[in-house]
Design a protein around this motif. Structure first.
Motif, short mmCIF file in Angstrom:
data_model
loop_
_atom_site.label_atom_id
_atom_site.label_comp_id
_atom_site.label_asym_id
_atom_site.label_seq_id
_atom_site.Cartn_x
_atom_site.Cartn_y
_atom_site.Cartn_z
N LYS A 198 -9.84 18.40 -33.98
CA LYS A 198 -9.97 17.71 -35.40
C LYS A 198 -11.44 17.35 -34.95
N SER A 199 -12.28 17.10 -34.00
CA SER A 199 -13.48 16.31 -33.85
C SER A 199 -14.51 17.53 -34.41
N GLU A 200 -13.88 18.95 -34.30
CA GLU A 200 -14.67 20.33 -34.64
C GLU A 200 -14.54 20.62 -36.23
N LYS A 201 -13.64 19.92 -36.67
CA LYS A 201 -12.83 20.36 -38.06
C LYS A 201 -14.04 19.37 -39.00
N ASN A 202 -13.88 18.11 -38.21
CA ASN A 202 -14.67 16.54 -39.21
C ASN A 202 -16.10 16.97 -39.09
N LYS A 203 -16.64 17.41 -37.83
CA LYS A 203 -18.49 18.16 -37.76
C LYS A 203 -19.11 19.35 -38.88
#
Length: 277
Positions: A198-203
């Motif tokens: 999820k963090s990579e998608k947000n980034k």
């Protein structure tokens, strides 16, 4: 019997001395490679005033420290080390550290330095007349630089700087911006982490938004209402009407030159005025 006792005493004294000698040598050898914390102060030899900011280094390792404002220093050394002390205006001194019998409680050392004098060449001073004459001579003087700075260095290196800087701050960049088939084959763990995290998608979303905002800012600097108004002289509703007329007809990118944008504006303005007539 008396001779035997005397002989025995001599042998015992000799043995004791020999034992003490070897014990001292062994102790000195064992302490030779042991780090010892010492402290001291650097002083002037003439008046015993402190020398602040003197540089103290170990000759064996070239590592060292700098004295504080009171000339005091603290340093880790080994037995039989030699210190090199240097300070501006004083002769560089090599000082052999005395043998420290008790490394746990070393003495506080005082190091004295001799000042040094520099003889300067004679200088001839000439009067330059009045202030106005001096100002004119100063302004008209030609100064040649020994090592001139190359102001065109960026132009010379421009062909080699083909990689564009990344506008996204490092903390907002995803670990893998391009998730392709090659990465899925050779780095499946990173590929799955980039796809599912999820963090990579947000980034990735934030990185894309920052890049788009950067492009829009560059385009808005090249094409905006103020530039159109300066080029056409239109104001108010006429300006808004003309910019609406331009709409999708004008093509401006971040790589467009100012000349190209201005040419499009003027061509569309001619078309706009002809249409109104």
């Amino acid at each position: 019997m008396k001779l035997t006792i005397k002989k025995y005493r001599k042998i015992s004294v000799f043995t004791s001395c020999l034992f003490l000698f070897f014990f001292f040598c062994f102790t000195a050898k064992s302490q030779e490679n042991k780090n010892i914390s010492i402290s001291g102060q650097v002083l002037q030899a003439k008046n015993l005033e402190v020398i602040s900011r003197a540089t103290i280094s170990i000759k064996r390792t070239r590592m060292g420290t700098i004295c504080d404002s009171l000339g005091v220093f603290h340093l880790q050394i080994q037995q039989a080390d030699t210190l090199v002390i240097s300070a501006l205006g004083y002769q560089t001194k090599e000082w052999a550290v005395p043998f420290i019998f008790n490394p746990e409680f070393p003495p506080f050392f005082s190091i004295k330095m001799e000042d040094i004098s520099y003889l300067l060449d004679d200088v001839d001073i000439y009067a330059l007349g009045s202030w106005d004459e001096f100002k004119d001579d100063f302004l008209n003087a030609e100064v040649k630089e020994k090592n001139p700075i190359n102001t065109d260095i960026k132009k010379q290196l421009k062909p080699y700087n083909t990689r564009k800087p990344n506008p996204v701050p490092a903390q907002y960049r995803p670990k893998n911006e391009k998730l392709g088939v090659v990465q899925a084959i050779f780095a499946p763990t990173d590929f799955l982490f980039g796809k599912l995290s999820k963090s990579e998608k947000n980034k990735r979303k934030l990185s894309k938004r920052i890049k788009e905002e950067g492009k829009n800012n560059k385009i808005s600097k090249k094409y905006n209402a103020q530039i159109v108004a300066d080029a056409t002289g239109l104001e108010g509703d006429e300006l808004l009407d003309f910019m609406g007329f331009c709409g999708k007809k004008i093509h401006v990118t971040e790589n467009s030159t100012d000349y190209d944008v201005m040419k499009q504006i003027l061509d569309l303005y001619k078309e706009y005025t002809t249409k109104e007539e």
